[in-house]
Design a protein around this motif. Structure first.
Motif, PDB file in Angstrom:
ATOM      1  N   MET A 154       0.846  -1.191   0.000  1.00  0.00           N
ATOM      2  CA  MET A 154       0.000   0.000   0.000  1.00  0.00           C
ATOM      3  C   MET A 154       0.888   1.250   0.000  1.00  0.00           C
ATOM      4  O   MET A 154       1.864   1.330   0.734  1.00  0.00           O
ATOM      5  N   THR A 155       0.538   2.221  -0.812  1.00  0.00           N
ATOM      6  CA  THR A 155       1.324   3.444  -0.895  1.00  0.00           C
ATOM      7  C   THR A 155       0.895   4.425   0.182  1.00  0.00           C
ATOM      8  O   THR A 155      -0.241   4.418   0.648  1.00  0.00           O
ATOM      9  N   ASP A 156       1.832   5.287   0.545  1.00  0.00           N
ATOM     10  CA  ASP A 156       1.579   6.330   1.532  1.00  0.00           C
ATOM     11  C   ASP A 156       0.690   7.402   0.893  1.00  0.00           C
ATOM     12  O   ASP A 156       1.068   7.988  -0.123  1.00  0.00           O
ATOM     13  N   PRO A 157      -0.483   7.684   1.460  1.00  0.00           N
ATOM     14  CA  PRO A 157      -1.376   8.686   0.860  1.00  0.00           C
ATOM     15  C   PRO A 157      -0.815  10.104   0.907  1.00  0.00           C
ATOM     16  O   PRO A 157      -1.319  10.987   0.232  1.00  0.00           O
ATOM     17  N   LYS A 158       0.258  10.306   1.695  1.00  0.00           N
ATOM     18  CA  LYS A 158       0.888  11.622   1.773  1.00  0.00           C
ATOM     19  C   LYS A 158       2.138  11.698   0.902  1.00  0.00           C
ATOM     20  O   LYS A 158       2.901  12.645   0.997  1.00  0.00           O
ATOM     21  N   ALA A 159       2.354  10.681   0.076  1.00  0.00           N
ATOM     22  CA  ALA A 159       3.523  10.662  -0.806  1.00  0.00           C
ATOM     23  C   ALA A 159       3.089  10.949  -2.235  1.00  0.00           C
ATOM     24  O   ALA A 159       2.082  10.431  -2.705  1.00  0.00           O
ATOM     25  N   LEU A 160       3.856  11.761  -2.891  1.00  0.00           N
ATOM     26  CA  LEU A 160       3.600  12.100  -4.289  1.00  0.00           C
ATOM     27  C   LEU A 160       3.768  10.860  -5.159  1.00  0.00           C
ATOM     28  O   LEU A 160       4.767  10.147  -5.070  1.00  0.00           O
ATOM     29  N   LEU A 161       2.796  10.592  -5.992  1.00  0.00           N
ATOM     30  CA  LEU A 161       2.864   9.488  -6.940  1.00  0.00           C
ATOM     31  C   LEU A 161       3.767   9.911  -8.093  1.00  0.00           C
ATOM     32  O   LEU A 161       3.469  10.885  -8.794  1.00  0.00           O
ATOM     33  N   THR A 162       4.872   9.200  -8.296  1.00  0.00           N
ATOM     34  CA  THR A 162       5.811   9.575  -9.355  1.00  0.00           C
ATOM     35  C   THR A 162       5.919   8.521 -10.450  1.00  0.00           C
ATOM     36  O   THR A 162       6.599   8.744 -11.442  1.00  0.00           O
ATOM     37  N   GLU A 163       5.254   7.403 -10.275  1.00  0.00           N
ATOM     38  CA  GLU A 163       5.230   6.379 -11.323  1.00  0.00           C
ATOM     39  C   GLU A 163       4.210   6.795 -12.387  1.00  0.00           C
ATOM     40  O   GLU A 163       3.234   7.487 -12.078  1.00  0.00           O
ATOM     41  N   PRO A 164       4.428   6.391 -13.642  1.00  0.00           N
ATOM     42  CA  PRO A 164       3.456   6.721 -14.686  1.00  0.00           C
ATOM     43  C   PRO A 164       2.041   6.321 -14.258  1.00  0.00           C
ATOM     44  O   PRO A 164       1.830   5.231 -13.752  1.00  0.00           O
ATOM     45  N   ASN A 165       1.085   7.238 -14.473  1.00  0.00           N
ATOM     46  CA  ASN A 165      -0.271   7.004 -13.984  1.00  0.00           C
ATOM     47  C   ASN A 165      -1.345   7.398 -14.995  1.00  0.00           C
ATOM     48  O   ASN A 165      -2.524   7.355 -14.684  1.00  0.00           O
ATOM     49  N   LEU A 166      -0.947   7.798 -16.178  1.00  0.00           N
ATOM     50  CA  LEU A 166      -1.902   8.171 -17.211  1.00  0.00           C
ATOM     51  C   LEU A 166      -2.114   7.001 -18.162  1.00  0.00           C
ATOM     52  O   LEU A 166      -1.145   6.408 -18.651  1.00  0.00           O
ATOM     53  N   ALA A 167      -3.357   6.666 -18.406  1.00  0.00           N
ATOM     54  CA  ALA A 167      -3.658   5.574 -19.334  1.00  0.00           C
ATOM     55  C   ALA A 167      -3.134   5.883 -20.737  1.00  0.00           C
ATOM     56  O   ALA A 167      -2.671   4.993 -21.446  1.00  0.00           O
ATOM     57  N   ASP A 168      -3.189   7.158 -21.123  1.00  0.00           N
ATOM     58  CA  ASP A 168      -2.728   7.565 -22.451  1.00  0.00           C
ATOM     59  C   ASP A 168      -1.932   8.866 -22.320  1.00  0.00           C
ATOM     60  O   ASP A 168      -2.454   9.957 -22.550  1.00  0.00           O
ATOM     61  N   PRO A 169      -0.652   8.764 -21.940  1.00  0.00           N
ATOM     62  CA  PRO A 169       0.154   9.974 -21.738  1.00  0.00           C
ATOM     63  C   PRO A 169       0.301  10.824 -23.005  1.00  0.00           C
ATOM     64  O   PRO A 169       0.376  12.040 -22.928  1.00  0.00           O
ATOM     65  N   ASP A 170       0.316  10.185 -24.168  1.00  0.00           N
ATOM     66  CA  ASP A 170       0.428  10.949 -25.417  1.00  0.00           C
ATOM     67  C   ASP A 170      -0.808  11.824 -25.620  1.00  0.00           C
ATOM     68  O   ASP A 170      -0.700  12.975 -26.049  1.00  0.00           O
ATOM     69  N   ALA A 171      -1.979  11.302 -25.303  1.00  0.00           N
ATOM     70  CA  ALA A 171      -3.208  12.090 -25.424  1.00  0.00           C
ATOM     71  C   ALA A 171      -3.187  13.249 -24.434  1.00  0.00           C
ATOM     72  O   ALA A 171      -3.598  14.367 -24.772  1.00  0.00           O
ATOM     73  N   ALA A 172      -2.701  13.000 -23.233  1.00  0.00           N
ATOM     74  CA  ALA A 172      -2.605  14.071 -22.234  1.00  0.00           C
ATOM     75  C   ALA A 172      -1.665  15.168 -22.724  1.00  0.00           C
ATOM     76  O   ALA A 172      -1.982  16.366 -22.611  1.00  0.00           O
ATOM     77  N   TYR A 173      -0.524  14.776 -23.272  1.00  0.00           N
ATOM     78  CA  TYR A 173       0.431  15.751 -23.807  1.00  0.00           C
ATOM     79  C   TYR A 173      -0.204  16.565 -24.935  1.00  0.00           C
ATOM     80  O   TYR A 173      -0.081  17.795 -24.963  1.00  0.00           O
ATOM     81  N   ARG A 174      -0.903  15.883 -25.833  1.00  0.00           N
ATOM     82  CA  ARG A 174      -1.558  16.599 -26.947  1.00  0.00           C
ATOM     83  C   ARG A 174      -2.580  17.610 -26.417  1.00  0.00           C
ATOM     84  O   ARG A 174      -2.684  18.719 -26.939  1.00  0.00           O
ATOM     85  N   LEU A 175      -3.340  17.235 -25.397  1.00  0.00           N
ATOM     86  CA  LEU A 175      -4.322  18.164 -24.811  1.00  0.00           C
ATOM     87  C   LEU A 175      -3.640  19.422 -24.271  1.00  0.00           C
ATOM     88  O   LEU A 175      -4.128  20.537 -24.454  1.00  0.00           O
ATOM     89  N   ILE A 176      -2.515  19.220 -23.591  1.00  0.00           N
ATOM     90  CA  ILE A 176      -1.784  20.362 -23.023  1.00  0.00           C
ATOM     91  C   ILE A 176      -1.249  21.251 -24.135  1.00  0.00           C
ATOM     92  O   ILE A 176      -1.387  22.483 -24.087  1.00  0.00           O
ATOM     93  N   VAL A 177      -0.657  20.641 -25.147  1.00  0.00           N
ATOM     94  CA  VAL A 177      -0.118  21.421 -26.271  1.00  0.00           C
ATOM     95  C   VAL A 177      -1.240  22.184 -26.977  1.00  0.00           C
ATOM     96  O   VAL A 177      -1.106  23.375 -27.270  1.00  0.00           O
ATOM     97  N   GLN A 178      -2.354  21.521 -27.229  1.00  0.00           N
ATOM     98  CA  GLN A 178      -3.483  22.176 -27.894  1.00  0.00           C
ATOM     99  C   GLN A 178      -4.032  23.333 -27.062  1.00  0.00           C
ATOM    100  O   GLN A 178      -4.455  24.354 -27.615  1.00  0.00           O
ATOM    101  N   ALA A 179      -4.032  23.187 -25.754  1.00  0.00           N
ATOM    102  CA  ALA A 179      -4.542  24.250 -24.887  1.00  0.00           C
ATOM    103  C   ALA A 179      -3.690  25.507 -24.980  1.00  0.00           C
ATOM    104  O   ALA A 179      -4.181  26.616 -24.748  1.00  0.00           O
TER     105      ALA A 179
END
Length: 67
Positions: free
Chosen positions: A1-26
């Motif tokens: 179990m992860t610490d709820p007060k710890a920053l999650l630094t492992e990849p957590n986006l189902a589609d990181p490329d889509a997230a990046y495209r959304l940011i760039v488009q914005a």
């Protein structure tokens, strides 16, 4: 179990490329100043969503390290 007060630094986006495209488009058609203001608003919105100052502190420290 992860610490709820710890920053999650492992990849957590189902589609990181889509997230990046959304940011760039914005940012499309924004001036440098508008882009910086947009980023500031986005950070505040996401910080509010986190709702945890300790996790925000960790995220800010990690972002500063990446300079």
């Amino acid at each position: 179990m992860t610490d709820p007060k710890a920053l999650l630094t492992e990849p957590n986006l189902a589609d990181p490329d889509a997230a990046y495209r959304l940011i760039v488009q914005a940012h499309r058609d924004l001036s440098e100043a508008e882009s910086a203001a947009f980023n500031a608003r986005l950070v505040l919105i996401l910080a509010n969503h986190l709702g945890d100052v300790e996790i925000l502190r960790q995220a800010l420290a990690l972002a500063r390290e990446a300079r």
